[in-house]
Write a protein that holds these residues in place. Structure first.
Motif, PDB file in Angstrom:
ATOM      1  N   LYS A  37       4.152   5.397  -5.841  1.00 45.57           N
ATOM      2  CA  LYS A  37       3.985   5.325  -7.293  1.00 45.57           C
ATOM      3  C   LYS A  37       2.979   6.363  -7.772  1.00 45.57           C
ATOM      4  N   GLN A  38       1.920   6.575  -7.001  1.00 43.82           N
ATOM      5  CA  GLN A  38       0.905   7.562  -7.378  1.00 43.82           C
ATOM      6  C   GLN A  38       1.378   8.987  -7.116  1.00 43.82           C
ATOM      7  N   ASP A  39       2.345   9.143  -6.206  1.00 44.15           N
ATOM      8  CA  ASP A  39       2.853  10.473  -5.881  1.00 44.15           C
ATOM      9  C   ASP A  39       4.378  10.460  -5.996  1.00 44.15           C
ATOM     10  N   LYS A  88       5.815   0.931   7.511  1.00 47.63           N
ATOM     11  CA  LYS A  88       6.382   2.235   7.177  1.00 47.63           C
ATOM     12  C   LYS A  88       7.902   2.199   7.231  1.00 47.63           C
ATOM     13  N   LYS A  94      -5.259  12.913   8.136  1.00 48.22           N
ATOM     14  CA  LYS A  94      -6.087  12.609   6.968  1.00 48.22           C
ATOM     15  C   LYS A  94      -7.135  11.534   7.241  1.00 48.22           C
ATOM     16  N   ARG A 148       0.832  -1.211   0.000  1.00 52.83           N
ATOM     17  CA  ARG A 148       0.000   0.000   0.000  1.00 52.83           C
ATOM     18  C   ARG A 148       0.861   1.252   0.000  1.00 52.83           C
ATOM     19  N   ASN A 149       1.875   1.287   0.863  1.00 58.13           N
ATOM     20  CA  ASN A 149       2.739   2.463   0.934  1.00 58.13           C
ATOM     21  C   ASN A 149       3.546   2.640  -0.346  1.00 58.13           C
ATOM     22  N   ASP A 166      -0.888  10.901   8.427  1.00 51.16           N
ATOM     23  CA  ASP A 166      -1.891   9.845   8.270  1.00 51.16           C
ATOM     24  C   ASP A 166      -3.019   9.987   9.289  1.00 51.16           C
ATOM     25  N   GLN A 181       1.391   4.167  -2.923  1.00 53.60           N
ATOM     26  CA  GLN A 181       1.244   5.602  -2.680  1.00 53.60           C
ATOM     27  C   GLN A 181       2.408   6.376  -3.286  1.00 53.60           C
ATOM     28  N   SER A 227       7.050  12.502  -3.925  1.00 51.19           N
ATOM     29  CA  SER A 227       7.495  12.153  -2.575  1.00 51.19           C
ATOM     30  C   SER A 227       8.898  11.541  -2.578  1.00 51.19           C
ATOM     31  N   VAL A 237      -6.490   8.334   7.751  1.00 47.37           N
ATOM     32  CA  VAL A 237      -6.084   7.015   7.259  1.00 47.37           C
ATOM     33  C   VAL A 237      -6.098   5.998   8.395  1.00 47.37           C
TER      34      VAL A 237
END
Length: 283
Positions: free
Chosen positions: A49-51, A136, A116, A43-44, A113, A47, A54, A118
């Motif tokens: 990959k989508q951002d 993490k 937000k 999952r991290n 987190d 994230q 970072s 999460v």
């Protein structure tokens, strides 16, 4: 003849108190725990990959710091025209600095987190609370390895040579990762304790600046005042920088390797239980 109808009370949505603790968490086995950590690592990673922004600190920080200190301060520290010698001194020391700066991002990420929401999703999931933090750390270790790889690549471009063995090189990288992972627990604890990501960054900088510049990362302690040399001798970053420098340059390591490992174990033993306990209290 009259009939009496009864109405069932509508089910109420569970509140935070009803999902704050998963009753079977204490019975989660090792294999299940590893699966949870693996899923959260994925999952991290998604994230990131989508951002991709970072990863900017990991990709550019090693390049900027290497060029800045070699060409701006290298002449003043090692003498004009001796930047090549300074590269062999600086780059192993910067490996310690990379781990510390990346560790700071874990604390701000944990705090963010919670802001937000999460972590609210994790409250209702049958997972061990510690797996969230361990995932993490695994991802940040991956980011740390990328940063160290880029740092060494810059060092090779500027004239760094490995005078020790390849095994010594990997040992220096391993020491940096182990020590950086121990520091992550400190910043996770700060992220769980302080009220905002900005507060975490501010507190982290108050810790980072004296430790980084009051160490043997950038300059030899023999050039410093006596009181600062004493601080440098007990600074764990100096131990790590000296160990990595000795391993890469093929010089005697002395006690620096064992001192780095001792610091890593001590920091983890103290801060990890506190961070996990604080995280369970908040979730």
């Amino acid at each position: 003849m009259s009939t009496v109808t009864t109405t069932k009370p509508a089910p109420t949505a569970p509140g935070p108190a009803s999902v704050a603790a998963y009753p079977g968490e204490g019975r989660i086995g090792l294999r299940a725990n590893l699966r949870h950590i693996g899923a959260l690592v994925r999952r991290n990673a998604l994230q990131i990959k989508q951002d991709p922004e970072s990863m900017f600190d990991v990709l550019f920080m090693p390049v900027i710091f290497t060029l800045l200190f070699v060409f701006v301060f290298g002449g003043a520290v090692s003498g004009k025209g001796n930047q090549g010698e300074y590269v062999s001194y600086l780059v192993p020391g910067l490996m310690a600095m990379m781990g510390m700066n990346i560790a700071m991002a874990v604390g701000t990420g944990v705090n963010d987190d919670f802001k937000k929401g999460v972590m609210d999703r994790f409250r209702s999931m049958p997972i061990a609370r510690s797996s969230v933090l361990l995932a993490k750390i695994v991802v940040e270790i991956g980011r740390m390895l990328v940063a160290i790889t880029i740092l060494l690549g810059m060092g090779f471009i500027l004239g760094l040579s490995i005078k020790g063995s390849i095994l010594d090189l990997f040992l220096s990288i391993g020491l940096s990762v182990v020590f950086g992972a121990s520091l992550m627990w400190i910043f996770i604890l700060l992220g769980l304790t302080l009220s905002s990501a900005q507060a975490v960054q501010g507190m982290a900088m108050m810790v980072l600046m004296p430790l980084q510049f009051g160490s043997s990362i950038f300059a030899m302690p023999s050039t410093m005042p006596g009181w600062l040399q004493t601080f440098t001798d007990y600074n764990p970053l100096s131990n790590l920088a000296d160990a990595a420098r000795a391993l890469i340059n093929g010089t005697p390591v002395g006690d620096s390797v064992w001192m780095t490992l001792a610091w890593s174990v001590a920091i983890t033993a103290v801060t990890m239980p506190l961070a996990v306990r604080k995280f369970r209290q908040k979730t």
